[in-house]
Write a protein that holds these residues in place. Sequence first.
Motif, PDB file in Angstrom:
ATOM      1  N   UNK A  64      20.365  74.205  51.629  1.00 24.22           N
ATOM      2  CA  UNK A  64      20.840  72.864  51.985  1.00 24.22           C
ATOM      3  C   UNK A  64      21.959  72.466  51.027  1.00 24.22           C
ATOM      4  N   UNK A  65      23.032  71.966  51.593  1.00 22.45           N
ATOM      5  CA  UNK A  65      24.158  71.485  50.794  1.00 22.45           C
ATOM      6  C   UNK A  65      23.715  70.237  50.037  1.00 22.45           C
ATOM      7  N   UNK A  66      23.845  70.250  48.717  1.00 18.29           N
ATOM      8  CA  UNK A  66      23.340  69.131  47.922  1.00 18.29           C
ATOM      9  C   UNK A  66      24.440  68.142  47.539  1.00 18.29           C
ATOM     10  N   UNK A  67      25.602  68.238  48.176  1.00 16.61           N
ATOM     11  CA  UNK A  67      26.714  67.347  47.883  1.00 16.61           C
ATOM     12  C   UNK A  67      26.939  66.426  49.095  1.00 16.61           C
ATOM     13  N   UNK A  68      27.252  65.191  48.801  1.00 14.23           N
ATOM     14  CA  UNK A  68      27.605  64.258  49.877  1.00 14.23           C
ATOM     15  C   UNK A  68      28.876  64.763  50.540  1.00 14.23           C
ATOM     16  N   UNK A  69      28.865  64.825  51.858  1.00 10.82           N
ATOM     17  CA  UNK A  69      30.048  65.238  52.603  1.00 10.82           C
ATOM     18  C   UNK A  69      30.236  64.283  53.772  1.00 10.82           C
ATOM     19  N   UNK A  70      31.406  63.656  53.823  1.00 11.24           N
ATOM     20  CA  UNK A  70      31.731  62.704  54.884  1.00 11.24           C
ATOM     21  C   UNK A  70      32.791  63.347  55.778  1.00 11.24           C
ATOM     22  N   UNK A  71      32.480  63.417  57.066  1.00  9.26           N
ATOM     23  CA  UNK A  71      33.388  64.046  58.023  1.00  9.26           C
ATOM     24  C   UNK A  71      33.707  63.043  59.122  1.00  9.26           C
ATOM     25  N   UNK A  72      34.995  62.840  59.376  1.00  3.40           N
ATOM     26  CA  UNK A  72      35.395  62.019  60.516  1.00  3.40           C
ATOM     27  C   UNK A  72      35.460  62.947  61.724  1.00  3.40           C
ATOM     28  N   UNK A  73      34.878  62.523  62.842  1.00  2.21           N
ATOM     29  CA  UNK A  73      34.900  63.324  64.061  1.00  2.21           C
ATOM     30  C   UNK A  73      35.394  62.455  65.204  1.00  2.21           C
ATOM     31  N   UNK A  74      36.366  62.986  65.963  1.00  2.00           N
ATOM     32  CA  UNK A  74      36.965  62.208  67.044  1.00  2.00           C
ATOM     33  C   UNK A  74      37.634  63.135  68.036  1.00  2.00           C
ATOM     34  N   UNK A  75      37.884  62.600  69.210  1.00  3.72           N
ATOM     35  CA  UNK A  75      38.769  63.224  70.187  1.00  3.72           C
ATOM     36  C   UNK A  75      39.896  62.216  70.420  1.00  3.72           C
ATOM     37  N   UNK A  76      41.134  62.687  70.307  1.00  4.52           N
ATOM     38  CA  UNK A  76      42.281  61.790  70.430  1.00  4.52           C
ATOM     39  C   UNK A  76      43.399  62.482  71.197  1.00  4.52           C
ATOM     40  N   UNK A  77      44.109  61.692  71.985  1.00  7.34           N
ATOM     41  CA  UNK A  77      45.265  62.209  72.708  1.00  7.34           C
ATOM     42  C   UNK A  77      46.414  62.522  71.758  1.00  7.34           C
ATOM     43  N   UNK A  78      47.477  63.073  72.303  1.00  8.77           N
ATOM     44  CA  UNK A  78      48.664  63.419  71.498  1.00  8.77           C
ATOM     45  C   UNK A  78      49.236  62.180  70.801  1.00  8.77           C
ATOM     46  N   UNK A  79      49.023  61.002  71.393  1.00  8.16           N
ATOM     47  CA  UNK A  79      49.509  59.741  70.833  1.00  8.16           C
ATOM     48  C   UNK A  79      48.422  59.043  69.996  1.00  8.16           C
ATOM     49  N   UNK A  80      47.381  59.796  69.614  1.00  7.82           N
ATOM     50  CA  UNK A  80      46.236  59.305  68.834  1.00  7.82           C
ATOM     51  C   UNK A  80      45.354  58.328  69.603  1.00  7.82           C
ATOM     52  N   UNK A  81      45.524  58.255  70.931  1.00  8.49           N
ATOM     53  CA  UNK A  81      44.682  57.381  71.747  1.00  8.49           C
ATOM     54  C   UNK A  81      43.233  57.845  71.683  1.00  8.49           C
ATOM     55  N   UNK A  82      42.335  56.863  71.546  1.00  9.81           N
ATOM     56  CA  UNK A  82      40.893  57.139  71.492  1.00  9.81           C
ATOM     57  C   UNK A  82      40.156  56.593  72.710  1.00  9.81           C
ATOM     58  N   UNK A  83      40.485  55.362  73.075  1.00 12.70           N
ATOM     59  CA  UNK A  83      39.730  54.731  74.147  1.00 12.70           C
ATOM     60  C   UNK A  83      40.395  53.477  74.651  1.00 12.70           C
ATOM     61  N   UNK A  84      39.825  52.951  75.709  1.00  7.35           N
ATOM     62  CA  UNK A  84      40.295  51.689  76.288  1.00  7.35           C
ATOM     63  C   UNK A  84      39.083  50.952  76.827  1.00  7.35           C
ATOM     64  N   UNK A  85      39.032  49.653  76.554  1.00  4.91           N
ATOM     65  CA  UNK A  85      37.927  48.807  77.025  1.00  4.91           C
ATOM     66  C   UNK A  85      36.571  49.396  76.630  1.00  4.91           C
ATOM     67  N   UNK A  86      36.504  49.906  75.408  1.00  2.00           N
ATOM     68  CA  UNK A  86      35.266  50.458  74.834  1.00  2.00           C
ATOM     69  C   UNK A  86      34.717  51.634  75.643  1.00  2.00           C
TER      70      UNK A  86
END
Length: 167
Positions: A1-23
């Motif tokens: 088990x990794x004993x170090x805190x590791x924070x990872x951002x996970x996302x899917x984004x369009x070429x223009x960094x778009x994530x979503x619309x109207x939640x």
Amino acid sequence: MNSKKQIIMIAAAGEDNSLGKDNDLLWHLPDDFKRFKRLTYGHKMIMGRKTFESFPKPLPNRIHIIVTRDPDYKVDHDDCLVVHSLKEALDLIKNEKAYIIGGGEIYKQGEQYADAIELTRVHSTFEADTFFPSIDNQIWKVIAEEYHPKDEKHKYDFTYLTYGRKN
């Protein structure tokens, strides 16, 4: 088990960094959903209230840490914790891996704390109201990538990109 805190951002984004619309998401990519599940399964996930509310129900076998400014916000579910700042959310991560899963404002605040970014780059542009922050190539470098062409289940082609911090 990794004993170090590791924070990872996970996302899917369009070429223009778009994530979503109207939640809501802008695309349906089943293989990306499977990857998200595989990576986050068994880990804590930090998210904004709107991201949490976009789920039909809490995702199984994951602790949901929900960041909201609303002091009266409550979620009656064992796998959900409500906090009132990103710092408070990060304080709940001990020596373990955790994922920041959105939305746009949480990503902006969380980038400085992230050790890695798991980004699915969807190869198109979209009309959106929520965006992933631009990735600064002075700070981040691609350490793995895997291309996925569009097919009968995926309307868009996309690439899984794993970023690590430059030293």
